[in-house]
Design a protein around this motif. Structure first.
Motif, PDB file in Angstrom:
ATOM      1  N   ASP A  65      33.878  42.444  71.932  1.00  0.00           N
ATOM      2  CA  ASP A  65      32.478  42.179  71.609  1.00  0.00           C
ATOM      3  C   ASP A  65      31.550  43.013  72.476  1.00  0.00           C
ATOM      4  O   ASP A  65      30.496  43.467  72.019  1.00  0.00           O
ATOM      5  N   ARG A  72      31.498  46.329  70.951  1.00  0.00           N
ATOM      6  CA  ARG A  72      30.665  46.299  69.741  1.00  0.00           C
ATOM      7  C   ARG A  72      29.189  46.445  70.103  1.00  0.00           C
ATOM      8  O   ARG A  72      28.461  47.225  69.469  1.00  0.00           O
ATOM      9  N   VAL A 100      37.080  50.504  63.945  1.00  0.00           N
ATOM     10  CA  VAL A 100      36.372  49.387  63.324  1.00  0.00           C
ATOM     11  C   VAL A 100      37.355  48.352  62.800  1.00  0.00           C
ATOM     12  O   VAL A 100      37.120  47.147  62.903  1.00  0.00           O
ATOM     13  N   MET A 144      38.501  46.268  65.640  1.00  0.00           N
ATOM     14  CA  MET A 144      37.405  45.426  66.105  1.00  0.00           C
ATOM     15  C   MET A 144      37.190  44.237  65.179  1.00  0.00           C
ATOM     16  O   MET A 144      37.015  43.092  65.621  1.00  0.00           O
ATOM     17  N   LEU A 155      27.684  44.331  63.307  1.00  0.00           N
ATOM     18  CA  LEU A 155      28.454  45.569  63.428  1.00  0.00           C
ATOM     19  C   LEU A 155      27.564  46.804  63.418  1.00  0.00           C
ATOM     20  O   LEU A 155      28.023  47.900  63.754  1.00  0.00           O
TER      21      LEU A 155
END
Length: 2027
Positions: A1520, A1523, A1545, A1548, A1567
């Motif tokens: 996170d 991100r 991605v 994630m 995102l």
């Protein structure tokens, strides 16, 4: 004997326990008798003793033997003998009991000697728990206890009955006697004896020697007494106190955090118990004294004969009643007892806490019980306490004397007179001066509802109460808070306002709460305006009356409202109706209402309409007044008449505010009129506003009011100047500021200030923080006698001390009671210090004086005794010394003084342990008192008395405690009770200190715990937190995450509970997450919430605004939007703009027109702009000039046909201006709009005939007219328009034409000429630049750097070479910085040491990577020991650090702070970091323990360099963090290879739990730019409602081919827009460029009528706009050629299909032929070739440059275009330089023969052809020869600028000629040449590499560092095999991916071994071509795969999206791979 009594007492208590427990377990079952055979003598004796006890019990009570065990404690109390007292003791054979007790003691003696006493607690616990295995001794104890319990209860009942009092006719005892001492009338008589003793003591004639001896004796013996007494107290206090503490800990369960980190809110006693458990230092000594020995308060200021005693009413301001406290102390059915581990017993057992043996035994016995047994022990023990307390506390009927017996049991009914009947008889409060302030306080607290109705609703009474007694000043805030609309309803009755009655405070309140209505009335009603502004204190009001509201139809309003015949119910007649009828139908009102006495009387009963009576009285005797006149500036501000008439000051103020320009001219500049007006005192403010500029400048320098706060000397003349010319500011900043005024008055010459300030301020206007002198009258406001009832606030206290010191000291310092109250408050602690100083001073000066105060002269027994005993006591004796005072007060004072003296002596004598025990005992006692008060057993005002000490102790604990877990429980679980304690007092000042301190702790909560703690706090605490944040947000420092979490909790949790909290969240609105906005409760209809959002929405981000719009749209539908009327947009406010488009599109054109000002004040989206423009301009054909001017750029979004209707009107010129502004800003519209409005005139056919003004008008459109058009313009036409032309984005070819013309007579060598060119500088020839002086170039660089496209490579190289050839360049760094990225490395390399002479200056420059590496190498030569500090001091040079130096730097100081500072430094660099540096940072930091903490400091470009194999191991929190990093800076993510983007991605999304279910809006937005890179299976699940509402937002993202197909599929779903056949123009507007995602077969189904040429052009323009944006440019760059071609084919199909080009056999109408404007709006290659070649010569020539730049033309199409060019310009031989420059890619179709004859004399032409990469080798050879021939230079004479311009043509030079090139010049050109994919042969590459290794260039290849390899770029592919195979790691890191791809395949396989390949970066490995890979060995392939597949455990090459196939075909491959790994590790 003592031991017997102890056993008796213990057994009696246990007996009550067993008796209470008998109904559950009978004794017969509990006792197990032994048989005679095996019973010992001792056992038999026990059994006999038990039988004897039973027999004795039967004899005394006549109880049947079968019912022995069945008598409960309740039954005992029901026994009449027990309840009446006395008789039962007479019937009991006490001697028999005593005999049995003796036998019991004899029987127990051997047990006692064996430790029976020590085990007695264990025995009790066992019996109380109900266990049957406690032993025979326990059974004996139980049996004895059962029988001894009854006599004890009887004894207590008897004692109680003896203390009961009979009825008496004496006066009622005092509150203290009844509540605390529990004495009644009969006891009062005993005080007479007490008085006699006191009198005798006071009359004792004791000499000083006797008193001294007595004092000495006390001083000598007291310490010994205390020492021995302490041991005794410890023995008899510690253990019982511990037992009580354990009992309380069990019974009062403290709140704790559960698994969800939540807890229930604790009450006060739980807080106290928690504090005892966690060592909070409660200090309740003084509080207990205040409870029991507090002096009685009187409702009179001075008790005396004139003070009538009022009936005593006991009330308490405790926290809450029992119903809010589920844990009641004396409730015996507990089911939520505390755990054993939460009690003192746990500490005794586990920690080994020192305790008595019995307590240890007790705790051990409890520890082995299960929870059920512990509950049983508690329940039984509780029954014991009930049995003991009930006879004492019960309100016994036998204490009533003659009162008859109570009725049978039944429901209890509270019978008492109401407070209003006793005291609060508001009808008698007609004379406010007779109403005591204490009585007002009493009634407000205990009779709130009636008080509000009787007092707050009676404005006259409320004002009278406040005016007559300052202690009632709190009434204002009390009544304001009583209801939301109270103030408006009571005060804002504007029709009743007069100049005499209106108060500035009232105006301020109405302006704050009823602003809109008041502003309208002030603008419309001149009478009201005059009334309000007649008071100077109202001048701060700011009115906006410029736009008068639309006047309603008065006649219709009167007809509808003033129907007097229907005015039957007075309650339905509003004040507004009455006012309207009076103003507009005064005659009818007087005849119908005033003449109707009955109806008029009914109106007068309502206090709000009493004024109607006065109106009617006047109106019946006079002519009705005319309606008010709307204010008009020309009518009222007639300055010509002002010199002849008397002008009202309010009119002067009005005209100044609304007509300043004319006012300045006609008043300020008219000295006679100015002097006349300023004679009026109320107009003196004109002197400050009418001063000239010079005077204002002087005032700003002289009147430094901010400096006058300091004790400085200010010149008197300066003061006089400021007072005279700046009176307004002087009055506000000097007269109302006590500090400034006192500082100035220190100078005796400034005493005139007192008179000045008194004359210039009105009463009550005192101002500063501490009040002011102005209007302050100590005699009236310093009512010291009333302060005991209501303490003053800070301002009043300070003022009275400053200006009434003598009376202050005499009234306060001598009044010990009042002084004690003041010193308890934090804001007034200083009073105690001052009074102590004064007392000491007066005592020293009163020696020998016989005079005394009048109070001391009066006899007072208590004071005399205290003095006789030489006690130092600060108590106030005045209440006890007044005539008629009670003896109870005297006793209280005497006891209080004695305790205080004793306490003072004990403080230094008690040991630490003893003091601790006493404190604990005090705390436990307070807990018991709180519990008793909550159980309504007593009313000691415990909470009020301990409040201050509780808060003080909590604050001290929070300051000292370091364990946040403890602080968290205190804040989270006790926040409500703490807030309640801080709000208990009437005065906020007393709790301000605690409020700040406790609230501060909420801002120190760690981020990880913030959400849980804030979610649990009470709403009142939340308000305090928000208020604290609002006041201190400027000084508080928090991270965005912290504040974001805070506001998220507030939105998601607390706003849902209480929507009124919203206005207080304003300071945090900018931090709210859009997802949290969606969680708002339905408050859309709340006007306060809506106004708050509208007022602050512009300070929010676009996402936040849209989120509020989506939230607001939930309450709207198309129907209620349409029904909202034309004013709907204005009524809604700014929120309307941010509605989702599906709601916004329901607004009607009429609404849009009426609300245009609201719309245009906000940021409309492009879609909204288009909707507004089309709706307004299509619907209305008569829009005004002003409306078009306000529309501005929105005009460009309308249909050109709708604009044509305004031709030949005044608005048409405004329309043209708007279109020009759009084009100038890059906002291009359809070509028809430009053509029809600007370029359709015949005048354009002959450019030379245009006027200079016309050229200026066409400036923005000249790029569309082409080079040929520009060449036909003259200098006289262009020069006047130069200022406009410099900002127009011309192409270099076009700019060159203009520059050549405008610089014919103005040499660019003159200073400032080059800067004037602006963006036209791209057209300056290289030859011209080379001839300009260095100072001209240097001064022009900053301006050149501001423009785009700026300089081309040849121009940049020319300037940098010329400047860096100068030896003075080292001093020009700041000026040459704009071109540092274009500066050759060789220029920097030769001056490295000189550049570092000033490291600070060098460290500020934006060096590129290779330059920074060069300078860093030079810098470290003089810095052997590189520390973090010196490293950071290098500035931008540090970016060139080598991995070796960085590794050593990290290892020398491996701390988190050091690493973080380095990372922060790297992230701030303006130049991107090299991949090798990022890789080095990651490798070095990865193995530190704090790597996870450092991740948040990495920044996007470093974090994205992490290997995917590392990223996929991240836990959710680290993922996170990654991100958030990427979302914050998405630029670097878009630069990643597409494969890494997708895999990153995907990992994630999996880790963050987004892989399954719907793809929600929150997930999508979280995102950021990565949202469209999720796998297709996730993307297809996107929530459709979010998709439709956010199409405009989604269009900004990057989509690959598969995502484009999914978007096309979603667009056609029934839940979105459905089949394309049903689409509307509004649908196409929303879909916009997504239309290009649809398949061709779907596109064909769109209705032809929708796809107009204008719409097609808008689609292309939208796509171009996205592609030129930050996301689109990088997205296109990252897509391969196949994807780009696919998208282009869709665009081409849309244009050709809907314009009819694809229809076979159809003749194309002329309208479909492309024009220059249409090609600019679309794309030339999208049109058919036939249409392009069919263009007119003029249209084709102006589009030639577009054709040459289009990459999608095929070779065949280029040939056709070249043929058309020849038709226009003739053969190639005749092509001018400008034509050749425009040809671009088309020139590649020229034949070799044609290339040989073209003229290449200018570098601009050479540069245009050198940029083309599709030349054949033959063409290149011819071109290179043409260059040499045209320039007449040999290869060795070519300079760097020419080499740069040649570009790809360089490969046309023979390799032999290449070796003769100038090595230095070539090295300077390599910066650009190294970035080209040159098509040179191997020999040519080697020749060029040889030039670079020249000694005058970069030297031998072996000496090259990574900086050289970065500089030479692709040219390093020509290095010799031997040199390339010898490259080391640092050199390999410098190889560019382009260079790797250009190495010949066979050479690549030879020169790079597996070890070297493993050193490649991912980008380098990905650049390896397929031809190169095919020739690699298996080991080399394995090394390559290890680099390419760092995110997977198996060697898979994901470049081709492989599903995971292995690259090793045999086991030998794996073996070789293993050997390779070993080889790499060995190296």
């Amino acid at each position: 004997m003592l031991l017997r009594m102890q056993i008796f007492f213990a057994l009696s208590i246990l007996g009550m326990v067993c008796d209470a427990a008998r109904p559950v377990r009978s004794l017969s079952r509990a006792v197990s008798r032994k048989g005679p055979a095996d019973a010992s003598k001792f056992d038999r004796n026990i059994e006999e003793l038990i039988e004897r006890i039973h027999d004795l019990s039967n004899e005394n009570h006549n109880v049947d033997a079968n019912a022995r065990g069945g008598i409960s404690a309740d039954e005992i109390l029901e026994d009449p003998n027990v309840r009446t007292g006395g008789t039962v003791l007479e019937g009991i054979d006490v001697s028999a009991y005593y005999g049995v007790l003796g036998k019991v003691f004899a029987m127990y003696r051997p047990l006692i000697e064996d430790g029976f006493i020590e085990n007695l607690p264990k025995t009790f616990v066992c019996i109380l728990s109900g266990r049957t295995d406690c032993g025979l001794e326990a059974e004996l104890t139980k049996t004895v206890s059962l029988e001894l319990g009854k006599p004890l209860l009887s004894l207590l009942s008897s004692v109680k009955s003896q203390t009961c009092t009979r009825s008496s006719t004496s006066s009622e005892p005092s509150l203290f006697q009844r509540s605390y001492l529990r004495v009644d009338d009969s006891t009062v008589e005993q005080f007479s004896a007490f008085q006699e003793i006191m009198t005798a003591l006071s009359r004792l004639s004791l000499s000083d020697k006797v008193m001294s001896a007595w004092t000495g004796l006390i001083d000598m013996t007291f310490p010994a007494i205390v020492t021995h007494g302490s041991e005794f107290i410890l023995t008899f206090l510690q253990t019982p106190m511990d037992y009580v503490k354990i009992a309380l800990q069990f019974g009062i369960a403290m709140p704790a955090l559960d698994q969800n980190e939540q807890c229930q809110q604790g009450d006060l006693k739980q807080l106290l118990m928690w504090g005892i458990r966690h060592n909070v230092s409660w200090s309740f000594g003084d509080s207990i004294l205040d409870m029991f020995l507090a002096p009685e308060s009187t409702l009179c200021s001075y008790p005396g004969p004139d003070c009538q005693s009022l009936p005593t009413v006991s009330f308490s301001r405790t926290l809450k009643a029992v119903e809010d406290n589920p844990t009641a102390l004396l409730r015996c059915d507990h089911d939520n007892l505390a755990r054993f581990n939460d009690t003192l017993c746990a500490d005794i057992i586990t920690v080994g806490l020192q305790s008595s043996s019995t307590l240890s035994t007790f705790c051990n016995a409890l520890s082995i019980l299960n929870p059920t047994e512990v509950e049983q022990v508690w329940s039984n023990t509780c029954h014991v306490i009930q049995a003991l307390l009930l006879p004492i506390l019960e309100d016994r009927s036998d204490c009533s004397g003659d009162i008859p017996a109570p009725p049978p049991p039944g429901p209890r009914v509270s019978r008492s007179l109401s407070l209003s009947q006793l005291l609060c008889n508001y009808g008698n409060w007609t004379n406010a001066s007779d109403v005591d302030a204490g009585l007002v306080t009493l009634c407000s607290e205990n009779d709130r509802q009636e008080f509000i109705l009787a007092v707050c609703s009676n404005i006259q009474l409320m004002q009278a109460l406040m005016n007559n007694n300052p202690n009632n000043s709190w009434l204002w805030n009390f009544c304001v808070n009583s209801s939301d609309g109270y103030m408006v309803s009571q005060f804002c009755r504007y029709q009743t306002w007069t100049a005499e009655t209106v108060d500035p405070t009232m105006v301020a309140v109405c302006w704050d709460q009823d602003k809109e209505r008041l502003m309208i009335l002030l603008c419309q009603n001149l009478d009201l305006f005059t009334v309000v502004f007649s008071h100077v204190d109202n001048n701060w009001l700011q009115l906006n009356c410029t736009e008068a509201p639309t006047q309603p139809d008065i006649n219709s309003l009167v007809a509808a409202s003033c129907q007097y015949s229907e005015w039957q119910n007075v309650m339905e007649i509003t004040i507004e109706m009455i006012s309207m009828c009076i103003q507009n139908d005064d005659k009818g009102f007087v005849l119908e209402v005033c003449a109707n006495a009955t109806f008029l009387n009914e109106l007068l009963h309502n206090s709000a309409t009493v004024w109607v009576g006065e109106y009617c009285t006047v109106s019946l005797n006079s002519t009705p007044t005319n309606p008010p006149v709307v204010f008009s500036i020309p009518d009222w501000c007639n300055y010509d008449k002002w010199s002849k008439v008397l002008v009202d000051p309010s009119m002067v103020e009005l005209c100044w505010r609304h007509d300043q320009m004319s006012f300045n001219k006609n008043v300020c500049c008219n000295m006679p009129l100015f002097e006349k007006l300023t004679l009026e005192p109320q107009n003196e403010w004109l002197m400050s506003v009418c001063v000239d500029k010079d005077t204002k400048d002087i005032l700003s320098q002289v009147c430094q009011y901010s400096d006058w706060n300091k004790p400085i000397i200010v010149d008197m003349t300066d003061l006089a100047l400021c007072a005279e010319l700046d009176s307004l500011n002087f009055t506000q900043k000097v007269c109302t500021n006590t500090t400034v005024l006192q500082n100035l008055l220190a100078n005796p010459d400034n005493t005139w200030l007192l008179a000045y300030c008194a004359n210039h301020t009105g009463p009550g206007s005192g101002g500063g923080q501490g009040g002011g002198l102005l209007g302050f009258k100590p005699v009236e406001q310093c009512q010291y006698h009333s302060w005991a009832a209501a303490l003053p606030d800070t301002s009043l206290l300070n003022l009275c001390w400053d200006y009434d010191q003598a009376n202050f000291v005499s009234s306060i310092c001598t009044n010990t009671g009042l002084l004690s109250l003041l010193t308890k408050e934090p804001y007034s602690l200083w009073v105690g210090t001052l009074c102590t100083t004064y007392t000491n001073y007066t005592k020293g000066n009163s020696q020998g004086k016989t005079n005394s105060t009048s109070t001391d002269s009066q006899p007072c027994l208590v004071r005399d005794i205290v003095r006789r005993l030489n006690w130092t006591c600060s108590a106030d004796f005045s209440p006890a010394c007044q005539p008629g005072s009670s003896q109870t007060q005297a006793l209280q004072l005497l006891l209080r003084c004695g305790v205080k003296v004793l306490q003072h002596r004990l403080e230094g004598l008690l040991t630490t342990h003893m003091a601790s025990v006493v404190d604990q005992a005090t705390s436990v006692t307070v807990v018991l008192l709180v519990a008793l008060e909550e159980s309504q057993m007593m009313s000691l005002r415990v909470t009020e008395n301990i409040r201050f000490n509780v808060l003080k102790s909590v604050v001290l604990y929070l300051e000292k405690e370091t364990n946040f877990d403890n602080k968290r429980v205190l804040l989270q679980c006790f926040g409500k009770v703490l807030t309640s304690l801080m709000q208990t007092g009437r005065h906020g000042n007393s709790d301000g200190f605690f409020l700040i301190k406790v609230t501060e702790e909420y801002f120190r909560i760690p981020l990880a715990n913030l959400r849980a703690v804030l979610s649990a706090v009470d709403i009142t605490t939340v308000r305090q937190i928000l208020q604290y944040f609002s006041r201190n947000q400027g000084t508080l420092q928090f991270t965005d995450d912290y504040l974001g979490t805070m506001v998220s909790v507030l939105f998601q949790t607390h706003l849902v509970r209480d929507g009124s909290l919203f206005p207080e969240l304003v300071p945090l609105l900018a931090l709210v997450n859009p997802a949290d906005i969606q969680s708002l409760p339905p408050l859309q209809t709340n006007l306060i919430v809506r106004n708050t959002i509208n007022s602050n929405i512009r300070s929010l981000s676009v996402e936040q605004r849209r989120a509020f719009g989506r939230w607001y749209s939930r309450a709207l539908s198309s129907l209620n939007m349409t029904a909202g009327g034309p004013s709907f947009i204005r009524d809604t406010g700014n929120l309307i703009v941010y509605l989702p488009f599906h709601s916004f599109q329901h607004l009607s054109p009429a609404q849009l027109l009426a609300g245009m000002d609201v719309l245009l004040m906000n940021t409309l989206s492009h879609l909204q702009q288009q909707f507004v423009a089309e709706s307004l301009i299509r619907t209305f054909r008569n829009l005004t000039v002003e409306q078009f001017r306000r529309l501005g750029n929105l005009t460009c979004l309308s249909d050109p046909k709708d604009l044509q209707v305004y031709r030949n009107t005044e608005a048409f010129s405004v329309i043209q201006d708007n279109i020009r502004a759009c084009v100038a800003q890059g906002l291009r519209g359809p070509s028809d709009m430009i053509s029809s409005l600007f370029l359709n005139g015949s005048e354009l056919q002959s450019p030379g005939s245009l006027s200079a003004g016309r050229v200026l008008q066409l400036a923005s459109f000249l790029p569309w007219l082409g080079v040929d058009f520009l060449q036909k313009l003259s200098q006289s036409q262009l020069s006047p328009a130069l200022t406009a032309l410099v900002s127009v984005p011309f192409t270099p070819a076009q700019a060159s034409v203009i520059v050549d013309k405008v610089s014919l007579n103005n040499s660019l060598a003159l200073p400032g000429q080059l800067q004037k060119l602006g963006s036209l500088v791209s057209g300056v020839k290289v030859e011209t630049l080379w001839n300009l002086p260095s100072d001209i170039l240097l001064s022009s660089l900053p301006d050149i750097a501001l423009h785009t496209p700026g300089l081309n490579p040849s121009q940049a190289n020319t300037i940098t070479t010329k400047l860096w050839d100068s030896p003075e360049v080292t001093g020009w760094l700041d000026k040459v910085e704009p071109l540092l990225p274009s500066t050759p490395l060789l220029s920097v390399l030769t001056r490295a040491s000189l550049l570092l002479a000033n490291r600070t200056l060098a460290g500020r420059q934006a060096w590129n990577t290779q330059q920074a590496k060069t300078l860093f190498k030079e810098a470290v030569k003089t810095m052997p020991n590189l520390s973090t500090e010196t490293f950071l001091a290098l500035g931008s040079i540090a970016r060139g650090v080598s991995c070796t130096a960085l590794r050593q730097l990290f290892r020398d100081k491996p701390t988190f702070s050091s690493m973080r500072s380095v990372l922060a430094f790297m992230n701030k660099q303006s130049v991107p970091l090299h991949s090798s540096l990022k890789k080095c940072i990651i490798e070095e930091l990865y193995y530190f323990d704090f790597f996870s903490e450092l991740l948040g400091e990495f920044g996007a470009q470093i974090a994205l360099a992490l290997p995917v194999s590392t990223i996929k191991k991240f836990p959710a929190d680290m993922m996170d963090t990654l991100r958030k990093i990427i979302v914050k800076d998405s630029h670097h993510f878009l630069l990643l290879p597409s494969t890494k983007q997708d895999i990153l991605v995907d990992k994630m999304v999996q880790r963050l739990g987004m892989y399954t279910g719907e793809f929600t809006e929150d997930e999508f937005r979280s995102l950021g730019i990565m949202a469209t890179y999720v796998v297709d299976e996730v993307f297809v699940q996107v929530v459709r409602s979010f998709f439709v509402e956010s199409l405009e937002f989604l269009r900004e993202f990057c989509y690959n081919s598969s995502k484009r197909d999914i978007v096309a599929q979603i667009l056609q779903e029934p839940g979105t827009f459905g089949p394309v056949q049903n689409w509307t123009p509004e649908t196409l507007n929303q879909v916009d460029r997504f239309l290009f995602f649809l398949p061709k077969e779907t596109l064909q189904q769109i209705p032809q009528a929708l796809m107009t040429p204008g719409r097609i052009e808008r689609l292309f323009l939208s796509q171009h706009r996205w592609e030129s944006g930050a996301v689109g440019a990088l997205c296109i760059q990252g897509r391969d050629q196949v994807e780009q071609t696919q998208l282009f084919e869709r665009q081409q199909f849309v244009l050709q299909n809907f314009l009819g080009f694809l229809k076979v056999g159809q003749v194309k109408p002329p309208a479909l032929m492309p024009t220059c404007e249409k090609l600019h709006a679309t794309q030339p290659s999208a049109w058919s070739t036939d249409s392009l070649t069919g263009m007119s010569p003029a249209a084709f020539s102006c589009s030639l440059e577009l054709f040459g730049q289009d990459p999608f033309f095929s070779s065949y199409q280029q040939k056709l275009l070249l043929q058309k060019t020849k038709e226009i310009y003739g053969a190639a031989r005749s092509f001018s330089s400008s034509v050749i420059t425009q040809l671009g890619r088309i020139a590649s179709q020229l034949s070799v023969a044609e290339l040989s004859v073209i003229r290449l004399s200018e570098l601009s032409t050479i540069s245009a052809l050198g940029a083309v990469s599709t030349w054949s080798s033959r063409q290149l050879a011819v071109l290179s020869s043409s260059v040499l021939n045209s320039t007449q230079l040999g290869p060795s004479q070519l300079d760097s600028s020419t080499l740069v311009a040649m570009g790809h043509i360089l490969c046309g030079i023979k390799d032999s000629d290449m070796r003769s090139l100038n090595a230095v010049e070539f090295s300077k050109a390599v910066l650009w040449l190294g970035g080209l994919r040159l098509s040179c042969s191997e020999e040519q590459q080697q020749a060029l590499a040889g030039l670079l290794s020249h000694s005058l260039a970069f030297g031998p290849i072996s000496s090259w560092g990574p900086e050289v390899f970065i500089e030479v770029g692709a040219l390093s592919a020509g290095l010799p095999d031997m040199a390339m195979s010898s490259l080391v790691k640092e050199q390999i890191e410098g190889l560019t991916p382009l260079a790797v791809s250009l190495i010949r395949a066979d050479k690549f396989a030879v020169v790079f071994d597996p070890a070297q390949i493993s050193m490649f970066s991912y980008e380098q490995a990905k650049a390896v071509t397929e031809a190169q890979r095919l020739l690699l060995s298996p080991v080399q392939l394995t090394a390559m795969s290890m680099v390419l597949t760092v995110w997977d455990d198996k060697p898979v090459d994901f470049r081709g999206r492989s599903p995971g196939l292995a690259l090793c075909p045999s086991p030998l491959c794996h073996l070789l791979g293993l050997l390779m790994v070993l080889l790499v590790s060995a190296l």
